[in-house]
Design a protein around this motif. Sequence first.
Motif, PDB file in Angstrom:
ATOM      1  N   ASP A  23       0.815  -1.219   0.000  1.00 33.21           N
ATOM      2  CA  ASP A  23       0.000   0.000   0.000  1.00 33.21           C
ATOM      3  C   ASP A  23       0.847   1.267   0.000  1.00 33.21           C
ATOM      4  OD1 ASP A  23      -2.372  -1.334  -0.115  1.00 33.21           O
ATOM      5  OD2 ASP A  23      -3.003  -0.925   1.948  1.00 33.21           O
ATOM      6  N   GLN A  24       1.927   1.275   0.760  1.00 36.56           N
ATOM      7  CA  GLN A  24       2.748   2.484   0.841  1.00 36.56           C
ATOM      8  C   GLN A  24       3.376   2.824  -0.506  1.00 36.56           C
ATOM      9  OE1 GLN A  24       5.326   2.904   4.350  1.00 36.56           O
ATOM     10  NE2 GLN A  24       4.255   1.145   5.244  1.00 36.56           N
ATOM     11  N   ILE A  25       3.823   1.797  -1.212  1.00 36.92           N
ATOM     12  CA  ILE A  25       4.420   2.022  -2.533  1.00 36.92           C
ATOM     13  C   ILE A  25       3.356   2.514  -3.515  1.00 36.92           C
ATOM     14  CG2 ILE A  25       5.426   0.820  -4.529  1.00 36.92           C
ATOM     15  CD1 ILE A  25       7.046  -0.846  -2.505  1.00 36.92           C
ATOM     16  N   THR A  26       2.162   1.930  -3.419  1.00 35.74           N
ATOM     17  CA  THR A  26       1.060   2.392  -4.272  1.00 35.74           C
ATOM     18  C   THR A  26       0.740   3.856  -4.006  1.00 35.74           C
ATOM     19  OG1 THR A  26       0.106   0.169  -4.337  1.00 35.74           O
ATOM     20  CG2 THR A  26      -1.360   2.011  -4.879  1.00 35.74           C
ATOM     21  N   ARG A  27       0.660   4.224  -2.737  1.00 36.99           N
ATOM     22  CA  ARG A  27       0.361   5.613  -2.362  1.00 36.99           C
ATOM     23  C   ARG A  27       1.450   6.563  -2.869  1.00 36.99           C
ATOM     24  NH1 ARG A  27      -3.794   9.011  -0.022  1.00 36.99           N
ATOM     25  NH2 ARG A  27      -2.695  10.982   0.166  1.00 36.99           N
ATOM     26  N   LEU A  28       2.721   6.153  -2.742  1.00 34.28           N
ATOM     27  CA  LEU A  28       3.832   6.996  -3.203  1.00 34.28           C
ATOM     28  C   LEU A  28       3.731   7.277  -4.701  1.00 34.28           C
ATOM     29  CD1 LEU A  28       6.788   5.485  -1.150  1.00 34.28           C
ATOM     30  CD2 LEU A  28       5.939   7.841  -1.005  1.00 34.28           C
ATOM     31  N   ARG A  29       3.322   6.277  -5.453  1.00 34.02           N
ATOM     32  CA  ARG A  29       3.173   6.485  -6.890  1.00 34.02           C
ATOM     33  C   ARG A  29       2.122   7.551  -7.180  1.00 34.02           C
ATOM     34  NH1 ARG A  29       1.253   2.130 -11.590  1.00 34.02           N
ATOM     35  NH2 ARG A  29       1.454   3.594 -13.329  1.00 34.02           N
ATOM     36  N   TYR A  30       0.968   7.429  -6.505  1.00 35.91           N
ATOM     37  CA  TYR A  30      -0.104   8.399  -6.749  1.00 35.91           C
ATOM     38  C   TYR A  30       0.276   9.804  -6.290  1.00 35.91           C
ATOM     39  CZ  TYR A  30      -3.589   5.127  -8.460  1.00 35.91           C
ATOM     40  OH  TYR A  30      -4.277   4.224  -9.243  1.00 35.91           O
ATOM     41  N   GLU A  31       1.127   9.901  -5.282  1.00 36.63           N
ATOM     42  CA  GLU A  31       1.546  11.206  -4.792  1.00 36.63           C
ATOM     43  C   GLU A  31       2.637  11.842  -5.642  1.00 36.63           C
ATOM     44  OE1 GLU A  31       0.778  10.811   0.045  1.00 36.63           O
ATOM     45  OE2 GLU A  31       2.764  10.411  -0.778  1.00 36.63           O
ATOM     46  N   LEU A  32       3.566  11.011  -6.154  1.00 38.15           N
ATOM     47  CA  LEU A  32       4.796  11.557  -6.718  1.00 38.15           C
ATOM     48  C   LEU A  32       5.024  11.313  -8.205  1.00 38.15           C
ATOM     49  CD1 LEU A  32       7.179  10.531  -3.771  1.00 38.15           C
ATOM     50  CD2 LEU A  32       6.083  12.756  -4.145  1.00 38.15           C
ATOM     51  N   ALA A  33       4.389  10.304  -8.772  1.00 35.67           N
ATOM     52  CA  ALA A  33       4.653   9.981 -10.177  1.00 35.67           C
ATOM     53  C   ALA A  33       4.045  11.040 -11.099  1.00 35.67           C
ATOM     54  CB  ALA A  33       4.078   8.612 -10.519  1.00 35.67           C
ATOM     55  N   PRO A  34       4.624  11.234 -12.299  1.00 38.29           N
ATOM     56  CA  PRO A  34       4.043  12.179 -13.269  1.00 38.29           C
ATOM     57  C   PRO A  34       2.705  11.666 -13.777  1.00 38.29           C
ATOM     58  CG  PRO A  34       5.825  10.931 -14.275  1.00 38.29           C
ATOM     59  CD  PRO A  34       5.860  10.595 -12.815  1.00 38.29           C
ATOM     60  N   ASP A  35       1.885  12.560 -14.298  1.00 36.85           N
ATOM     61  CA  ASP A  35       0.541  12.191 -14.761  1.00 36.85           C
ATOM     62  C   ASP A  35       0.566  11.050 -15.768  1.00 36.85           C
ATOM     63  OD1 ASP A  35      -0.650  14.071 -13.153  1.00 36.85           O
ATOM     64  OD2 ASP A  35      -0.864  15.582 -14.721  1.00 36.85           O
ATOM     65  N   GLU A  36       1.566  11.062 -16.642  1.00 35.16           N
ATOM     66  CA  GLU A  36       1.601  10.036 -17.692  1.00 35.16           C
ATOM     67  C   GLU A  36       1.847   8.629 -17.143  1.00 35.16           C
ATOM     68  OE1 GLU A  36       5.432  12.566 -18.153  1.00 35.16           O
ATOM     69  OE2 GLU A  36       3.299  12.859 -17.672  1.00 35.16           O
ATOM     70  N   SER A  37       2.327   8.551 -15.900  1.00 37.12           N
ATOM     71  CA  SER A  37       2.540   7.244 -15.272  1.00 37.12           C
ATOM     72  C   SER A  37       1.255   6.450 -15.193  1.00 37.12           C
ATOM     73  CB  SER A  37       3.126   7.420 -13.867  1.00 37.12           C
ATOM     74  OG  SER A  37       3.198   6.186 -13.190  1.00 37.12           O
TER      75      SER A  37
END
Length: 410
Positions: free
Chosen positions: A62-76
């Motif tokens: 879950d933490q890794i999933t949350r980090l992606r939604y917080e920090l990854a660029p929109d195109e991710s």
Amino acid sequence: MSDFQTNLEQYAELAVRVGVNVQPGQKFIINAPLHAAEFVRLLTKKGYEAGALLVKVNWSDDQITRLRYELAPDESFELGPKWYAAEMEELAEEQGAVLHVVSDDPDLLKGIDSKRIATFQKAASKVLVKYREYVQSDKMSWSIVAVPSKAWAAKVFPDQPAEEQINHMWDYIFKAVRVGQGDTISAWQEHVKLLNEKSKYLNDKAYKQLHYVAPGTDLTIGLPEGHIWAAADSVSERGDSFIANMPTEEVFTAPLKSDVNGYVSSTKPLSYGGTIIDNFKLTFKDGRIVGVEAEKGQETLEHLVEMDEGAHYLGEVALVPHRSPISESNILYYNTLFDENASNHLAIGSAYAFNLQGGKQMSRDELTERGLNNSLVHVDFMIGSGEMDIYGITEDGKEEPVFKQGGWAF
């Protein structure tokens, strides 16, 4: 061995031997969160003891999933999981088995832009189209079970001391899947038998429509010619029985896509894409959702309905007595696997091919011609209560009670 360890062993045995029913020589994939490692090791052991050729685990966090939604660029979020889709398609084509171990934090993506969530849901759904069709036609054996997480247990038992929340969660999960109550396998066999008696009655009746009446609900749902009411157990293409959801209390079928009219109100929150949608109402005309209202999660619900054209229609009609064991626990789980088994529910999106006579052998176009919906999504939402009446409408227009005050009328 402690009572907890005994129950955990029994739960793993049940999931592998009855739920997904691993057979000698099969490949067996387990999708699970990192915090479920102890249980997954037991599942792996049980899988090999059942004769699995290979047991492979796909981990999530879950933490890794949350980090992606917080920090990854929109195109991710436009990147669908092609590697996973390819792996699961191959597993289905080889007639393997997959077990999903769920433990979602209902508020995992709280505060995240709903457009990001919707974009990824759509991207993932697109690459998983073929695999989803395999699942909906019973090409392979699959099942879903649950384990607690700290966040999920805290959401369900906020008034319990933090150190006791997970233990409470385990107790309720074990009870829901009939573990720790004597002979678990026999209990499940009896439970499946009772559900199959209900489905047989409904199949013999072959109602043309169902009429739902409850506070906030007045809905008529047509049923396609040749529809099949299914219950707990399914049979894969290679002939192996399996139980897709553990727990399960439902008897369900596919609606006629073009024949849903009226309005329906939710009776439990829907946890979807890491957010909560609550107190919502959907209005239908000629099968299509024409109105969406929600006190909480309005944007997320709108994004769901706009996922594709098929997401404007229903794909499942499920009957669950309000006095089911899960409902009587008076616990709101914020997890569809449990909450849908405490309540009558419907599903937005794609229908299951096995809910139509000969459907497993039909193409998607043939299923569409017969009135079944097709979509990138399949999302259950809860509508049942102790105040709901449901009537079956026969070919000649006669109404017969199917549910009275939230319970079976036959």
